[in-house]
Design an enzyme around this catalytic site. Structure first.
Site, PDB file in Angstrom:
ATOM      1  N   ARG A 170     -17.468   9.562  13.255  1.00 37.10           N
ATOM      2  CA  ARG A 170     -17.757   8.615  12.010  1.00 37.10           C
ATOM      3  C   ARG A 170     -19.110   8.979  11.401  1.00 37.10           C
ATOM      4  NH1 ARG A 170     -13.290   7.714  13.797  1.00 37.10           N
ATOM      5  NH2 ARG A 170     -12.318   5.897  14.133  1.00 37.10           N
ATOM      6  N   SER A 252     -12.935  -1.169  12.577  1.00 40.49           N
ATOM      7  CA  SER A 252     -13.838  -1.391  13.548  1.00 40.49           C
ATOM      8  C   SER A 252     -15.220  -1.598  12.949  1.00 40.49           C
ATOM      9  CB  SER A 252     -14.180  -0.057  14.499  1.00 40.49           C
ATOM     10  OG  SER A 252     -12.728   0.355  15.144  1.00 40.49           O
ATOM     11  N   GLU A 352     -20.460   0.226  11.908  1.00 46.04           N
ATOM     12  CA  GLU A 352     -19.819   1.397  11.681  1.00 46.04           C
ATOM     13  C   GLU A 352     -19.531   1.359   9.952  1.00 46.04           C
ATOM     14  OE1 GLU A 352     -16.866   4.062  10.582  1.00 46.04           O
ATOM     15  OE2 GLU A 352     -16.236   2.246  10.810  1.00 46.04           O
TER      16      GLU A 352
HETATM   17  N1  EPU Z   1     -11.011  -3.148  24.478  1.00 46.10           N
HETATM   18  C1  EPU Z   1     -10.927  -4.146  25.149  1.00 46.10           C
HETATM   19  N2  EPU Z   1     -11.271  -5.395  24.546  1.00 46.10           N
HETATM   20  C2  EPU Z   1     -11.027  -5.349  23.065  1.00 46.10           C
HETATM   21  C3  EPU Z   1     -10.848  -4.039  22.406  1.00 46.10           C
HETATM   22  C4  EPU Z   1     -10.963  -2.989  23.172  1.00 46.10           C
HETATM   23  O1  EPU Z   1     -11.135  -4.263  26.520  1.00 46.10           O
HETATM   24  O2  EPU Z   1     -11.005  -6.221  22.608  1.00 46.10           O
HETATM   25  C5  EPU Z   1     -10.773  -1.706  25.209  1.00 46.10           C
HETATM   26  C6  EPU Z   1      -9.269  -1.263  25.205  1.00 46.10           C
HETATM   27  O3  EPU Z   1      -8.374  -1.846  26.278  1.00 46.10           O
HETATM   28  C7  EPU Z   1      -9.240   0.086  25.395  1.00 46.10           C
HETATM   29  C8  EPU Z   1     -10.596   0.557  24.872  1.00 46.10           C
HETATM   30  O4  EPU Z   1     -11.414  -0.810  24.628  1.00 46.10           O
HETATM   31  O5  EPU Z   1      -9.315   0.644  26.853  1.00 46.10           O
HETATM   32  C9  EPU Z   1     -10.610   0.903  23.496  1.00 46.10           C
HETATM   33  O6  EPU Z   1      -9.747   0.310  22.431  1.00 46.10           O
HETATM   34  P1  EPU Z   1      -8.875   0.992  21.493  1.00 46.10           P
HETATM   35  O7  EPU Z   1      -7.995   1.886  22.039  1.00 46.10           O
HETATM   36  O8  EPU Z   1      -8.411  -0.177  20.776  1.00 46.10           O
HETATM   37  O9  EPU Z   1     -10.047   2.050  20.551  1.00 46.10           O
HETATM   38  P2  EPU Z   1     -11.405   1.911  19.990  1.00 46.10           P
HETATM   39  O10 EPU Z   1     -12.357   2.443  20.615  1.00 46.10           O
HETATM   40  O11 EPU Z   1     -11.573   0.210  19.909  1.00 46.10           O
HETATM   41  C10 EPU Z   1     -11.227   3.428  18.110  1.00 46.10           C
HETATM   42  C11 EPU Z   1     -11.660   3.667  16.796  1.00 46.10           C
HETATM   43  C12 EPU Z   1     -10.472   3.094  15.885  1.00 46.10           C
HETATM   44  C13 EPU Z   1      -9.177   3.807  16.196  1.00 46.10           C
HETATM   45  C14 EPU Z   1      -9.052   3.930  17.574  1.00 46.10           C
HETATM   46  C15 EPU Z   1      -7.853   4.645  18.088  1.00 46.10           C
HETATM   47  C16 EPU Z   1     -14.066   3.658  16.732  1.00 46.10           C
HETATM   48  C17 EPU Z   1     -15.382   2.772  16.182  1.00 46.10           C
HETATM   49  N3  EPU Z   1     -12.927   2.817  16.397  1.00 46.10           N
HETATM   50  O12 EPU Z   1     -11.255   2.234  18.357  1.00 46.10           O
HETATM   51  O13 EPU Z   1     -10.824   3.298  14.455  1.00 46.10           O
HETATM   52  O14 EPU Z   1      -8.084   3.330  15.660  1.00 46.10           O
HETATM   53  O15 EPU Z   1     -10.146   4.274  18.299  1.00 46.10           O
HETATM   54  O16 EPU Z   1      -8.215   5.940  17.897  1.00 46.10           O
HETATM   55  O17 EPU Z   1     -14.217   4.692  17.047  1.00 46.10           O
HETATM   56  C18 EPU Z   1     -12.020   2.459  12.710  1.00 46.10           C
HETATM   57  O18 EPU Z   1     -12.745   3.171  12.636  1.00 46.10           O
HETATM   58  O19 EPU Z   1     -12.005   1.465  11.730  1.00 46.10           O
HETATM   59  C19 EPU Z   1     -11.004   2.195  13.531  1.00 46.10           C
HETATM   60  C20 EPU Z   1      -9.992   1.401  13.613  1.00 46.10           C
END
Ligand code: EPU
Length: 356
Positions: A170, A252, A352
């Protein structure tokens, strides 16, 4: 180049924050960006020059005040085309004002895979390199070829190759300001006008992300197509992330923080369930959504700002169009979350989106 004064920005940022811009300039070509750089609206790199806020889809933006005093440069450069082919790649070019998702759909309609994991990411093509957008195992830098930009300080156009963009998680050269001559940093200076992507002719599916693996297993498909992956990614995103057309948000709200292996061991000893991923450089990335969720913030509301029920990493607008959340309320909630996470885990979450 179209210059407008005292313009409402509520429909130009996906959070739906009701700020106004003193001055908004719409540009539809690289030449118009060059013209802007030498126009009276903007007076170059001088002390009296007004700062510029380059606006694409407004999907990664928090307007923290009621008025934006920077000149808002609204990017509306259109166009998508195949511009070059090599033995391995098709080079596709798109104007900065094209919606990112429209480019993903158009390339798939031509039968060219490569962007499907990044389906439904809100925002424009011109904004994609700024924060090196990424989702479900693929980042922009994995498909990036080169881009054209205009230097506001000189009014000249220039081209950058991938290795000149300093892409990171990012992050890119476009997110950093140069404090001294020779410093890396093009924020407030370079305006991206065209982006070129290299789509592999020997397309391979990218299925490393756990939720995609689950879909593959459930479908029984041995070799899913790019279109199939596109459909899965759209379904996953729709289930987890709020549609900005219905619920204002900026994706995010925090980056996933990285810690050293030693710090991670320490945290795991206290919090065995913490979601973490080892990175190629030996550091460990923690899921910020999990940290926020563990602090009990999911579904909570403070003023008219809230934490989304399905994904704690996303802050949402719980106001109405006529009575919208303010940037101040969003930042108050963000700071309360940062404090909770710091007090419990000793980790500082970094926003972010761009906060103006
Ligand atoms: N999780 C929780 N509780 C929550 C949210 C997440 O326990 O409320 C846990 C999930 O169960 C999972 C882990 O956290 O094990 C990661 O969650 P998720 O797969 O939804 O991905 P993320 O790390 O929260 C990132 C990117 C997203 C992108 C997704 C998929 C960043 C800041 N965000 O989210 O990007 O769509 O991975 O690749 O890196 C964005 O940048 O705006 C964005 C949406």
């Amino acid at each position: 180049m179209l210059v407008e004064k005292n313009i409402p920005l509520q429909d130009l940022n996906t959070f739906g924050i009701a700020a106004r811009a003193d001055l908004l300039v719409r540009v539809r070509s690289a030449q118009q960006v060059c013209d802007f750089a030498t126009s009276p609206c903007y007076s170059g790199p001088h002390a009296q020059a007004r700062p510029v806020l380059v606006l694409g889809g407004g999907s990664n933006l928090v307007l923290s005040g009621d008025v934006v005093h920077a000149v808002v440069l609204k990017m509306e450069i259109p166009g998508m085309a195949l511009v070059h082919e090599t033995a391995q790649h098709r080079i596709v070019q798109a104007g900065a004002g094209v919606r990112w998702h429209d480019l993903v759909v158009w390339t798939l309609q031509q039968g060219w895979g490569g962007l499907e994991n990044m389906a439904l990411i809100p925002g424009t093509v011109g904004a994609a390199p700024v924060q090196n957008i990424g989702a479900y195992g693929v980042e922009l830098q994995d498909r990036f070829h080169s881009l054209d930009a205009v230097d506001l300080h000189t009014g000249r156009a220039f081209t950058l190759q991938a290795d000149q963009c300093a892409f990171g998680y990012r992050d890119s050269v476009f997110k950093h300001r140069a404090a001294h001559a020779g410093d890396l940093g093009l924020a407030g200076r370079a305006v991206i006008t065209q982006v070129r992507l290299a789509l592999p002719k020997q397309w391979q599916p990218e299925l490393g992300y756990l939720e995609l693996q689950r879909r593959v297993e459930a479908s029984g498909l041995a070799a899913p197509s790019a279109q199939q992956i596109f459909d899965w990614v759209c379904a996953i995103r729709r289930a987890k992330l709020p549609d900005p057309a219905l619920v204002g948000n900026a994706g995010s709200f925090f980056k996933n923080p990285t810690v050293t292996e030693e710090q991670c061991r320490d945290i795991i000893a206290r919090e065995p369930k913490i979601v973490h991923y080892p990175m190629p450089d030996g550091s460990i990335k923690l899921a910020a959504g999990w940290l926020i969720d563990a602090c009990g913030w999911k579904g909570k509301t403070l003023g008219r700002a809230g934490v989304y029920e399905q994904q704690a990493l996303v802050l949402v607008n719980r106001g109405t169009r006529a009575n919208s959340v303010t940037g101040g309320e969003v930042m108050t909630l963000a700071r309360a979350i940062q404090t909770s996470v710091y007090e419990r885990f000793g980790i500082r979450l970094e926003p972010e989106p761009v906060v103006v």
